[in-house]
Design a protein around this motif. Structure first.
Motif, PDB file in Angstrom:
ATOM      1  N   PHE A   7       0.829  -1.216   0.000  1.00  0.00           N
ATOM      2  CA  PHE A   7       0.000   0.000   0.000  1.00  0.00           C
ATOM      3  C   PHE A   7       0.860   1.262   0.000  1.00  0.00           C
ATOM      4  N   ARG A   8       1.956   1.276   0.765  1.00  0.00           N
ATOM      5  CA  ARG A   8       2.832   2.450   0.792  1.00  0.00           C
ATOM      6  C   ARG A   8       3.423   2.690  -0.597  1.00  0.00           C
ATOM      7  N   GLU A   9       3.915   1.633  -1.217  1.00  0.00           N
ATOM      8  CA  GLU A   9       4.513   1.767  -2.542  1.00  0.00           C
ATOM      9  C   GLU A   9       3.476   2.181  -3.591  1.00  0.00           C
ATOM     10  N   LEU A  10       2.267   1.643  -3.482  1.00  0.00           N
ATOM     11  CA  LEU A  10       1.198   2.032  -4.400  1.00  0.00           C
ATOM     12  C   LEU A  10       0.962   3.542  -4.317  1.00  0.00           C
ATOM     13  N   TRP A  11       0.890   4.054  -3.108  1.00  0.00           N
ATOM     14  CA  TRP A  11       0.669   5.494  -2.918  1.00  0.00           C
ATOM     15  C   TRP A  11       1.860   6.306  -3.428  1.00  0.00           C
ATOM     16  N   GLU A  12       3.080   5.875  -3.076  1.00  0.00           N
ATOM     17  CA  GLU A  12       4.271   6.630  -3.487  1.00  0.00           C
ATOM     18  C   GLU A  12       4.434   6.667  -5.009  1.00  0.00           C
ATOM     19  N   GLU A  13       4.081   5.576  -5.687  1.00  0.00           N
ATOM     20  CA  GLU A  13       4.361   5.476  -7.123  1.00  0.00           C
ATOM     21  C   GLU A  13       3.186   5.835  -8.024  1.00  0.00           C
ATOM     22  N   THR A  14       1.953   5.844  -7.479  1.00  0.00           N
ATOM     23  CA  THR A  14       0.790   6.145  -8.313  1.00  0.00           C
ATOM     24  C   THR A  14      -0.129   7.209  -7.731  1.00  0.00           C
ATOM     25  N   GLY A  15       0.013   7.499  -6.442  1.00  0.00           N
ATOM     26  CA  GLY A  15      -0.909   8.419  -5.789  1.00  0.00           C
ATOM     27  C   GLY A  15      -2.202   7.752  -5.342  1.00  0.00           C
ATOM     28  N   LEU A  16      -2.354   6.444  -5.611  1.00  0.00           N
ATOM     29  CA  LEU A  16      -3.566   5.726  -5.202  1.00  0.00           C
ATOM     30  C   LEU A  16      -3.459   5.329  -3.738  1.00  0.00           C
ATOM     31  N   LYS A  17      -4.542   5.543  -3.009  1.00  0.00           N
ATOM     32  CA  LYS A  17      -4.602   5.207  -1.587  1.00  0.00           C
ATOM     33  C   LYS A  17      -5.413   3.931  -1.392  1.00  0.00           C
ATOM     34  N   LYS A  18      -5.379   3.414  -0.160  1.00  0.00           N
ATOM     35  CA  LYS A  18      -6.124   2.184   0.174  1.00  0.00           C
ATOM     36  C   LYS A  18      -7.578   2.269  -0.267  1.00  0.00           C
ATOM     37  N   GLU A  19      -8.187   3.426  -0.034  1.00  0.00           N
ATOM     38  CA  GLU A  19      -9.615   3.559  -0.346  1.00  0.00           C
ATOM     39  C   GLU A  19      -9.888   3.637  -1.856  1.00  0.00           C
ATOM     40  N   ASN A  20      -8.841   3.773  -2.667  1.00  0.00           N
ATOM     41  CA  ASN A  20      -9.002   3.802  -4.130  1.00  0.00           C
ATOM     42  C   ASN A  20      -9.013   2.407  -4.758  1.00  0.00           C
ATOM     43  N   VAL A  21      -8.679   1.381  -3.956  1.00  0.00           N
ATOM     44  CA  VAL A  21      -8.576   0.028  -4.505  1.00  0.00           C
ATOM     45  C   VAL A  21      -9.294  -0.987  -3.623  1.00  0.00           C
ATOM     46  N   GLU A  22      -9.627  -2.112  -4.238  1.00  0.00           N
ATOM     47  CA  GLU A  22     -10.230  -3.244  -3.536  1.00  0.00           C
ATOM     48  C   GLU A  22      -9.303  -4.444  -3.737  1.00  0.00           C
ATOM     49  N   VAL A  23      -8.700  -4.915  -2.649  1.00  0.00           N
ATOM     50  CA  VAL A  23      -7.761  -6.034  -2.725  1.00  0.00           C
ATOM     51  C   VAL A  23      -8.515  -7.300  -3.128  1.00  0.00           C
ATOM     52  N   ILE A  24      -7.942  -8.061  -4.047  1.00  0.00           N
ATOM     53  CA  ILE A  24      -8.512  -9.333  -4.475  1.00  0.00           C
ATOM     54  C   ILE A  24      -8.029 -10.393  -3.484  1.00  0.00           C
TER      55      ILE A  24
END
Length: 175
Positions: free
Chosen positions: A77-94
């Motif tokens: 999640f940290r890397e997702l935010w750092e590299e794309t700007g997407l936060k936890k609430e922007n995605v649904e984990v499969i």
């Protein structure tokens, strides 16, 4: 595709990368975690596209080194935010999918010493397909169509996509 260059304070820039010992005890070991981000056709409940980050000569996923005190999903999640700007609430984990690769690169930061590198990739759907990708660490990004079998000129990503397709097939997700 919308792209906006932004500068965010990197909260982990002073954090220490977690280093361990390889499974056989002979070399340093590092762990990276990240996500394969998918767009979803809500009517058919199936993936339509997946996100790849662009480097000058290759594609990659939003992923990076695990830091001291982090669990795998926290790192992803940290890397997702750092590299794309997407936060936890922007995605649904499969749930139920993790792809693991272990390989043995030479690390420049350790004077070319060979290390054991474990990479854990989780999968997620973008909650809102209009979410904006904000770049800081990559040259660009691209949404590629989900049309298996995939060939993105990256052996590791191709293996991940194959395993994700098998996961979807065995869990009766249309793909």
């Amino acid at each position: 595709k919308r792209m906006r260059q932004v500068t965010r304070a990197n909260p982990s820039s002073k954090s220490k990368i977690k280093q361990g010992i390889s499974r056989d005890g002979t070399m340093p070991a590092f762990r990276s975690c990240g996500f394969i981000v998918l767009k979803k056709d809500s009517l058919q409940d199936s993936p339509t596209q997946f996100l790849l980050m662009k480097h000058p000569n290759r594609y990659d996923l939003p992923k990076g080194h695990q830091e001291e005190g982090e669990e795998d999903l926290e790192t992803a999640f940290r890397e997702l935010w750092e590299e794309t700007g997407l936060k936890k609430e922007n995605v649904e984990v499969i749930e139920g999918f993790t792809h693991t690769q272990v390989y043995y690169p030479k690390y420049a930061r350790l004077q070319g010493k060979t290390v054991e590198k474990t990479v854990n990739i989780f999968a997620c759907y973008l909650v809102d397909s209009n979410s904006e990708i904000m770049l800081e660490e990559h040259q660009g990004f691209e949404w590629l169509d989900w049309k298996p079998p995939h060939n993105v000129n990256n052996k590791g990503i191709n293996e991940l996509l194959r395993d994700l397709q098998i996961f979807f097939s065995s869990n009766r997700v249309r793909s």
